[in-house]
Motif scaffolding. Structure first.
Motif, PDB file in Angstrom:
ATOM      1  N   LEU A  22       0.826  -1.202   0.000  1.00 39.92           N
ATOM      2  CA  LEU A  22       0.000   0.000   0.000  1.00 39.92           C
ATOM      3  C   LEU A  22       0.867   1.262   0.000  1.00 39.92           C
ATOM      4  O   LEU A  22       0.582   2.229  -0.715  1.00 39.92           O
ATOM      5  CB  LEU A  22      -0.949   0.006   1.199  1.00 39.92           C
ATOM      6  N   LEU A  57      -5.202   2.347  -4.014  1.00 42.17           N
ATOM      7  CA  LEU A  57      -5.148   1.575  -2.769  1.00 42.17           C
ATOM      8  C   LEU A  57      -6.161   0.433  -2.772  1.00 42.17           C
ATOM      9  O   LEU A  57      -5.848  -0.679  -2.329  1.00 42.17           O
ATOM     10  CB  LEU A  57      -5.366   2.494  -1.566  1.00 42.17           C
ATOM     11  N   VAL A  60      -4.683  -2.271  -5.088  1.00 39.68           N
ATOM     12  CA  VAL A  60      -3.616  -3.038  -4.435  1.00 39.68           C
ATOM     13  C   VAL A  60      -4.217  -3.956  -3.373  1.00 39.68           C
ATOM     14  O   VAL A  60      -3.861  -5.137  -3.285  1.00 39.68           O
ATOM     15  CB  VAL A  60      -2.566  -2.100  -3.804  1.00 39.68           C
ATOM     16  N   GLY A  61      -5.154  -3.428  -2.607  1.00 41.71           N
ATOM     17  CA  GLY A  61      -5.806  -4.250  -1.580  1.00 41.71           C
ATOM     18  C   GLY A  61      -6.515  -5.453  -2.175  1.00 41.71           C
ATOM     19  O   GLY A  61      -6.472  -6.552  -1.627  1.00 41.71           O
TER      20      GLY A  61
END
Length: 140
Positions: A22, A57, A60-61
């Motif tokens: 992150l 974010l 990516v999460g």
């Protein structure tokens, strides 16, 4: 009891890796856009910059989640797989950003951090989420 301790260790390792990825996502968005991203979001309250960062974010999460969810029985192999797919997601999001910038008028980074709302932020955010979905699907 050892199962709980083992599970906590694994969760801690995956959590730490997720946080690192992150942070790399934040750095990537900051590199792709002009100015200081932290100042633009927290001091200047720039919604365009915030939407762009949020999409990165979340992307990516999503990749990290999918990689952990489908992880190998071997913990070490699962951790490496999560790192590799997370980094791939970041690289692919950067490539998508560059490609969109090449095919659209103006400098995309400048549009995305303009204080006035701009529809390009939604297009770029959609790219981030789409790329992460594609990477996530390739994991499963």
């Amino acid at each position: 009891m050892s199962d709980i301790v083992n599970g906590l260790g694994r969760a801690g390792a995956y959590g730490a890796l997720g946080v690192v990825l992150l942070i790399l996502g934040i750095v990537l968005v900051d590199l792709l856009t002009p100015g200081n991203l932290r100042r633009q979001i927290w001091a200047d309250r720039n919604r365009n910059a915030a939407i762009l960062l949020v999409s990165a974010l979340l992307g990516v999460g999503g990749v990290v989640f999918t990689s952990i969810w489908t992880t190998y029985d071997d913990f070490g192999k699962g951790l490496v797989s999560t790192a590799v797919f997370g980094l791939l997601g970041l690289v692919m999001m950067a490539v998508a950003f560059i490609v969109v910038d090449l095919f659209t008028p103006g400098k995309l980074g400048a549009l995305l951090v303009d204080p006035e709302p701009h529809p390009a932020v939604w297009v770029t955010a959609s790219c981030n989420l789409s790329v992460s979905a594609i990477v996530s699907a390739s994991i499963a």
